[in-house]
Design an enzyme around this catalytic site. Structure first.
Site, PDB file in Angstrom:
ATOM      1  CB  CYS A   1      -0.950   0.006   1.193  1.00 54.77           C
ATOM      2  SG  CYS A   1      -1.767  -1.575   1.510  1.00 54.77           S
TER       3      CYS A   1
ATOM      4  CB  ALA B   1       0.418   5.319  -3.744  1.00 54.88           C
ATOM      5  N   PRO B   2       1.684   7.528  -1.656  1.00 50.86           N
ATOM      6  CG  PRO B   2       1.928   9.799  -1.115  1.00 50.86           C
ATOM      7  CD  PRO B   2       1.297   8.516  -0.623  1.00 50.86           C
TER       8      PRO B   2
ATOM      9  N   GLY C   1       6.219   8.110   0.025  1.00 51.28           N
ATOM     10  CA  GLY C   1       7.093   8.733   1.018  1.00 51.28           C
ATOM     11  C   GLY C   1       7.836   7.725   1.868  1.00 51.28           C
ATOM     12  CE  LYS C   2       3.929   5.734   6.432  1.00 53.20           C
ATOM     13  NZ  LYS C   2       3.003   6.537   5.593  1.00 53.20           N
TER      14      LYS C   2
ATOM     15  CG  ASP D   1      -5.969  -6.734  -3.280  1.00 47.86           C
ATOM     16  OD1 ASP D   1      -5.358  -6.345  -2.261  1.00 47.86           O
ATOM     17  OD2 ASP D   1      -7.077  -7.314  -3.233  1.00 47.86           O
TER      18      ASP D   1
ATOM     19  CG  ASP E   1       0.833   3.437   5.982  1.00 43.02           C
ATOM     20  OD1 ASP E   1      -0.159   3.429   6.727  1.00 43.02           O
ATOM     21  OD2 ASP E   1       1.339   4.497   5.563  1.00 43.02           O
TER      22      ASP E   1
ATOM     23  CB  CYS F   1      -2.568   8.044   9.292  1.00 45.25           C
ATOM     24  SG  CYS F   1      -3.600   7.819   7.822  1.00 45.25           S
TER      25      CYS F   1
END
Length: 436
Positions: A250, A252-253, A255-256, A300, A319, A372
């Site tokens: 998972c 996108a976008p 950063g991680k 997926d 995430d 989050c």
């Protein structure tokens, strides 16, 4: 070229689209073509601010209307909400707000309603803001969210609501491949951009005030990225080393994904998965700017037969899709878009992803589960349910100076002066003698 409209008319169109289920991220770019490019930052501030205080403003406006507007005139309701936001929370002169809102009403093809708009707003200006008539108006959150937070966090719910109504600071992740955080702070100071080191994230810098990214030293060359402090913590529990085989599910976008690659100096086998073809280019843009490389997969993540080659991962960052209730201050439209009925289906998706991806983790490997969200239903309870059904899974009691120990992971609540709300749990496969 699109016909230009008054700023407030475009804001009303955006707010109506949010009410109908579009995110600000979806509808703002589309509607921005109808105004002068120089006004786009003002449009964003107006739309974000109105969404942030929507429930309070809506409560006041409804009390000032003798009856609701017809469905076909609902856009005028949102036009008045934007005007009320400016009357209550901005430094715009009230006469300009009133006059320009009336003109916007005409531009929207609702000239017969200008008298109503003018009368309601003049009364609002004259009488001042009323005392909120409900908790929904007082805290400017939907009732269901207030009650869920009150139940989940009896000692913290008001602080969470207050933090959600603040504007989030701008936080950077310094790329260690281009120098230390201390050196980058010096460069910021020389550029007239004051900031400070974050308390918990090892490479984080929080700016005193937001600035356009093109003013940041070395941004185009990949010397820093914009990322909240809480989101940066993912790499610290993964215990990353060059040469590891790593999965960012998972992703996108991106950063991680980029933070992981920076931590291993771009020396590893990193796979980044996202099921949205529209979002994968964002990951690629970030990788290119930072001069990093990863294998991108559109799939997926839970359907491992679709994408997994059978070779186990040493590290997995999961995430998961969530309610995003820890980042409301950055995305205030969540208050309008999220429904209480969303949470149980999200929890099912989260547990499904965790169970599926567990099969791809090497014995002794580490999986960091992250959201989050601030709802235990998506966080500690998912981990507790998973541990009951997965006999070879073990929760690692990782030391941390941040967040609260829930017994099944650590919860960060949104802090008005620093980080977003986030949850982390670190799992390993096998017994203590196997963990790496």
């Amino acid at each position: 070229m699109a016909r230009e409209l008054p700023l407030r008319a475009v804001a009303a169109r955006v707010l109506l689209a949010v009410e109908q289920g579009e995110s600000l991220g979806q509808c703002l770019p589309a509607e921005s073509q109808f105004i002068d490019p120089e006004l786009r930052p003002q449009l964003q501030a107006l739309c974000y601010g109105t969404c942030r205080w929507f429930h309070r403003l809506d409560g006041e406006l409804n009390s000032r209307l003798r009856k609701p507007l017809r469905k076909q005139d609902r856009i005028v309701h949102h036009l008045m909400l934007a005007a009320l936001f400016q009357l209550r929370f901005s430094a715009n002169p009230s006469y300009a707000v009133l006059n320009e809102t009336v003109e916007a009403c005409k531009a929207l093809g609702r000239a017969p309603l200008t008298g109503l708009v003018n009368g309601v707003l003049r009364a609002a200006e004259r009488e001042g803001a009323p005392e909120p008539a409900s908790d929904e108006a007082r805290y400017s959150h939907p009732d269901w969210m207030i009650e869920k937070l009150r139940h989940n966090w009896p000692d913290h719910w008001q602080g969470i609501l207050d933090a959600n109504n603040t504007q989030a600071p701008m936080t950077l992740r310094v790329n260690p491949r281009h120098g230390s955080r201390e050196h980058y702070l010096e460069r910021l100071q020389e550029a007239g951009i004051p900031g400070r080191a974050t308390e918990f994230a090892h490479h984080g810098v929080q700016l005193d005030s937001p600035v356009p990214v093109d003013l940041l030293p070395g941004f185009a060359e990949g010397h820093a990225s914009v990322q909240d402090e809480a989101a940066q913590l993912c790499t610290q529990w993964l215990r990353l080393e060059p040469g590891q085989r790593i999965l960012d599910a998972c992703a996108a976008p991106g950063g991680k994904t980029c933070a992981i690659l920076e931590a291993i100096d771009n020396q590893g086998d990193v796979t980044a998965i996202d099921e949205s073809a529209d979002r994968l280019p964002r990951i690629l843009e970030n990788l290119d700017r930072l001069q990093l490389s990863a294998r991108l997969v559109e799939a997926d993540a839970a359907d491992i037969d679709q994408w997994w080659d059978g070779q186990a991962f040493d590290r997995i960052l999961l995430d998961v899709p969530c309610s995003a209730t820890g980042v409301i201050r950055r995305h205030p439209d969540i208050k309008l878009l999220r429904r209480e009925t969303d949470i149980t289906p999200l929890a099912s998706i989260q547990l499904g992803l965790l169970s599926a991806l567990w099969q791809t983790l090497a014995p002794g490997g580490r999986l960091v589960y992250a959201t989050c969200s601030v709802f235990p239903q998506e966080n500690s309870r998912i981990i507790r349910r998973f541990l009951k059904q997965q006999p070879d899974a073990r929760l690692l009691d990782e030391p941390a100076a941040w967040g609260m120990d829930t017994g099944h992971g650590r919860q960060l609540l949104p802090d008005p002066h620093s980080h977003d709300g986030f949850f982390y749990a670190c799992l390993t496969k096998g017994g203590p003698e196997e963990s790496q």
